[in-house]
Design a protein around this motif. Structure first.
Motif, PDB file in Angstrom:
ATOM      1  N   MET B   1      74.783 -53.569  22.312  1.00  0.00           N
ATOM      2  CA  MET B   1      75.391 -54.713  23.001  1.00  0.00           C
ATOM      3  C   MET B   1      76.306 -54.265  24.136  1.00  0.00           C
ATOM      4  SD  MET B   1      75.727 -58.124  23.038  1.00  0.00           S
ATOM      5  CE  MET B   1      76.837 -59.248  23.876  1.00  0.00           C
ATOM      6  N   TYR B   2      77.000 -53.122  23.984  1.00  0.00           N
ATOM      7  CA  TYR B   2      78.043 -52.821  24.979  1.00  0.00           C
ATOM      8  C   TYR B   2      77.486 -52.593  26.388  1.00  0.00           C
ATOM      9  CZ  TYR B   2      80.060 -51.690  20.438  1.00  0.00           C
ATOM     10  OH  TYR B   2      80.420 -51.700  19.122  1.00  0.00           O
ATOM     11  N   ASN B  23      85.601 -60.080  16.417  1.00  0.00           N
ATOM     12  CA  ASN B  23      85.537 -58.706  15.928  1.00  0.00           C
ATOM     13  C   ASN B  23      86.021 -58.578  14.487  1.00  0.00           C
ATOM     14  OD1 ASN B  23      87.190 -56.024  15.464  1.00  0.00           O
ATOM     15  ND2 ASN B  23      85.458 -55.589  16.798  1.00  0.00           N
ATOM     16  N   ASP B  25      86.401 -55.470  12.940  1.00  0.00           N
ATOM     17  CA  ASP B  25      86.931 -54.128  12.659  1.00  0.00           C
ATOM     18  C   ASP B  25      88.392 -54.191  12.248  1.00  0.00           C
ATOM     19  OD1 ASP B  25      84.697 -52.476  13.362  1.00  0.00           O
ATOM     20  OD2 ASP B  25      85.069 -52.999  15.462  1.00  0.00           O
ATOM     21  N   ALA B  27      92.215 -53.212  13.099  1.00  0.00           N
ATOM     22  CA  ALA B  27      92.869 -53.285  14.408  1.00  0.00           C
ATOM     23  C   ALA B  27      92.715 -51.973  15.179  1.00  0.00           C
ATOM     24  CB  ALA B  27      94.338 -53.651  14.233  1.00  0.00           C
ATOM     25  N   TYR B  30      89.133 -51.436  16.355  1.00  0.00           N
ATOM     26  CA  TYR B  30      88.831 -52.399  17.401  1.00  0.00           C
ATOM     27  C   TYR B  30      89.413 -51.935  18.734  1.00  0.00           C
ATOM     28  CZ  TYR B  30      89.502 -56.861  19.929  1.00  0.00           C
ATOM     29  OH  TYR B  30      89.547 -57.850  20.846  1.00  0.00           O
ATOM     30  N   LYS B  31      90.682 -51.520  18.714  1.00  0.00           N
ATOM     31  CA  LYS B  31      91.322 -51.060  19.950  1.00  0.00           C
ATOM     32  C   LYS B  31      90.620 -49.820  20.510  1.00  0.00           C
ATOM     33  CE  LYS B  31      95.898 -52.981  19.155  1.00  0.00           C
ATOM     34  NZ  LYS B  31      97.266 -52.749  18.706  1.00  0.00           N
ATOM     35  N   ALA B  33      87.466 -49.025  20.021  1.00  0.00           N
ATOM     36  CA  ALA B  33      86.143 -49.412  20.532  1.00  0.00           C
ATOM     37  C   ALA B  33      86.256 -50.015  21.927  1.00  0.00           C
ATOM     38  CB  ALA B  33      85.485 -50.412  19.576  1.00  0.00           C
ATOM     39  N   ILE B  34      87.255 -50.873  22.126  1.00  0.00           N
ATOM     40  CA  ILE B  34      87.436 -51.515  23.429  1.00  0.00           C
ATOM     41  C   ILE B  34      87.626 -50.469  24.522  1.00  0.00           C
ATOM     42  CG2 ILE B  34      89.102 -52.850  24.780  1.00  0.00           C
ATOM     43  CD1 ILE B  34      89.375 -54.746  22.569  1.00  0.00           C
ATOM     44  N   GLU B  36      86.888 -47.069  24.332  1.00  0.00           N
ATOM     45  CA  GLU B  36      85.765 -46.135  24.479  1.00  0.00           C
ATOM     46  C   GLU B  36      84.536 -46.793  25.061  1.00  0.00           C
ATOM     47  OE1 GLU B  36      85.107 -44.353  20.700  1.00  0.00           O
ATOM     48  OE2 GLU B  36      86.879 -43.061  20.853  1.00  0.00           O
ATOM     49  N   GLN B  37      84.291 -48.052  24.676  1.00  0.00           N
ATOM     50  CA  GLN B  37      83.062 -48.721  25.116  1.00  0.00           C
ATOM     51  C   GLN B  37      83.305 -49.553  26.374  1.00  0.00           C
ATOM     52  OE1 GLN B  37      80.228 -47.982  23.627  1.00  0.00           O
ATOM     53  NE2 GLN B  37      81.299 -46.712  22.123  1.00  0.00           N
ATOM     54  N   ILE B  39      84.980 -52.287  26.972  1.00  0.00           N
ATOM     55  CA  ILE B  39      84.708 -53.701  26.755  1.00  0.00           C
ATOM     56  C   ILE B  39      85.763 -54.518  27.496  1.00  0.00           C
ATOM     57  CG2 ILE B  39      84.646 -55.538  25.005  1.00  0.00           C
ATOM     58  CD1 ILE B  39      83.520 -53.338  23.088  1.00  0.00           C
ATOM     59  N   TRP B  41      85.482 -57.984  28.041  1.00  0.00           N
ATOM     60  CA  TRP B  41      85.557 -59.396  27.664  1.00  0.00           C
ATOM     61  C   TRP B  41      86.475 -59.581  26.460  1.00  0.00           C
ATOM     62  CZ3 TRP B  41      81.057 -56.469  27.769  1.00  0.00           C
ATOM     63  CH2 TRP B  41      80.564 -56.057  26.537  1.00  0.00           C
ATOM     64  N   PRO B  42      86.985 -60.808  26.303  1.00  0.00           N
ATOM     65  CA  PRO B  42      87.925 -61.045  25.203  1.00  0.00           C
ATOM     66  C   PRO B  42      87.229 -61.144  23.850  1.00  0.00           C
ATOM     67  CG  PRO B  42      87.541 -63.070  26.419  1.00  0.00           C
ATOM     68  CD  PRO B  42      86.800 -61.995  27.156  1.00  0.00           C
TER      69      PRO B  42
END
Lengths: 260, 102
Positions: B1-2, B23, B25, B27, B30-31, B33-34, B36-37, B39, B41-42
């Motif tokens: 998806m990313y 999400n 995951d 916290a 999740y942070k 992933a945002i 590294e990937q 991301i 979008w909210p």
């Protein structure tokens, strides 16, 4: 005096030895002479385990073969259920009142796809086990047979057991059998509604199955294509509040994700 | 998806479009992933568990689960992915652009 004491000690010592020998001999004899006491339950488990062992060995043999020989070996060496069925059948016929036989019925149903059970078996089950909680475990194997008589019996349990909990289990087994069957979706929905409404607290193996079905059913209705998306009120990971309706006027790809 | 999400967002940057995540995951994960990937979008954060309140209400039992919602808030597609997702979004954009302005 001293000598006398020694003799006495010796005397008692010997006597004790003989006594102990007598006990151990007697107990050994007892074990050797009377056959080991086994319950129908143990006998049934032994037969089922023997079959399992044979099956594992068979699978091990299959794995050891080169790919092109596997199918032929499967055809010719696949363990037959027959001898186990007749061994279990003997135990059933001589222990009709022992609930342990339900396990044997389940095994026979599974490995003969239901053909190993006959009308008198179902009559017997109806007469003696309709209200016995142990029958709950027999219902899934009966359903999996895809055999008409087996299914009719589960149907009968769902209608005639005096125990509400057992009727619930039977309905659930009938419903799961229809899950995903497009041709019988109406029947499935009727069963689901009945479980949700009449057995709202039904639990099977610790799972709140009725509650889960209700969640799924509600979701299927409320989250169908063409329905207005339910509002989501929440926050991002930093605690900033967000709402789905903040994005009204935009096309939203709502993505349930995780980075595991 | 990313990567697909990133390219879709880039392609739609002048259109009324967003990806909105939910999400499940922890916290920290999740942070991470945002970052590294990449991301952009909210996302709602669903409490760090797959049985969070949003996933429960939406009866999500497998991830990812995707709903495409039109500008009026109506669910239009479910679990549409890859190329089909791009086509679905294009269809909805076209629909908006051809609808009379209100």
């Amino acid at each position: 005096m001293n000598r006398h004491l020694q003799n006495l000690r010796y005397f008692f010592h010997m006597k004790l030895k003989i006594f102990l020998l007598a006990i151990t001999t007697a107990s050994h004899l007892a074990i050797a002479q009377t056959p080991a006491q086994t319950s129908p339950e143990t006998e049934i488990n032994d037969i089922i385990n023997a079959h399992r062992t044979e099956l594992f060995q068979f699978m091990k043999n299959v794995r050891a073969l080169p790919e092109e020989k596997k199918e032929e070996f499967r055809q010719s060496h696949s363990p037959k259920a027959d001898q186990y069925v007749s061994a279990l059948r003997k135990i059933i016929d001589t222990n009709l009142k022992d609930p342990a036989i339900l396990n044997a019925y389940g095994w026979i149903a599974q490995y003969t796809r239901g053909t190993g059970l006959n009308a008198s078996d179902y009559a017997h089950l109806t007469e003696h086990y309709l209200n016995d909680p142990k029958i709950r475990d027999l219902l899934p194997p009966l359903i999996r047979t895809q055999n008409k008589e087996a299914h009719d019996f589960v149907q009968q349990v769902s209608e005639k057991s005096s125990e509400k909990e057992i009727r619930g289990h039977a309905l659930y087994a009938l419903a799961m059998n229809l899950d995903g069957n497009e041709a019988r979706v109406d029947e499935y929905n009727t069963l689901i509604e009945k479980i949700i409404n009449d057995y709202p607290d039904l639990k099977i193996r610790g799972r709140h199955v009725a509650k889960n079905l209700k969640t799924e059913r509600d979701a299927a209705i409320n989250l169908a294509i063409g329905k207005t998306a339910p509002e989501i009120i929440g926050a991002d990971v930093d605690g900033n509040e967000m709402k789905l309706s903040d994005y009204r006027g935009q096309i939203v790809v709502l993505d349930f994700w995780g980075h595991w | 998806m990313y990567p697909h999400g990133r390219s879709l967002v880039a392609r739609m940057k002048d259109k009324p479009f967003t990806i909105l995540g939910v999400n499940s995951d922890s916290a920290e994960a999740y942070k991470k992933a945002i970052k590294e990937q990449k991301i952009t979008w909210p996302s709602f954060w669903d409490g760090g568990t797959t049985s969070g309140p949003i996933a429960r209400e939406w009866a999500v039992t497998s991830w990812p689960t995707i709903y495409i919602i039109d500008a009026k808030g109506v669910i239009r597609y479910k679990n549409t992915r890859g190329k089909a997702m791009d086509q679905a979004v294009d269809t909805l954009i076209k629909e908006m652009e051809s609808a009379p302005a209100q």
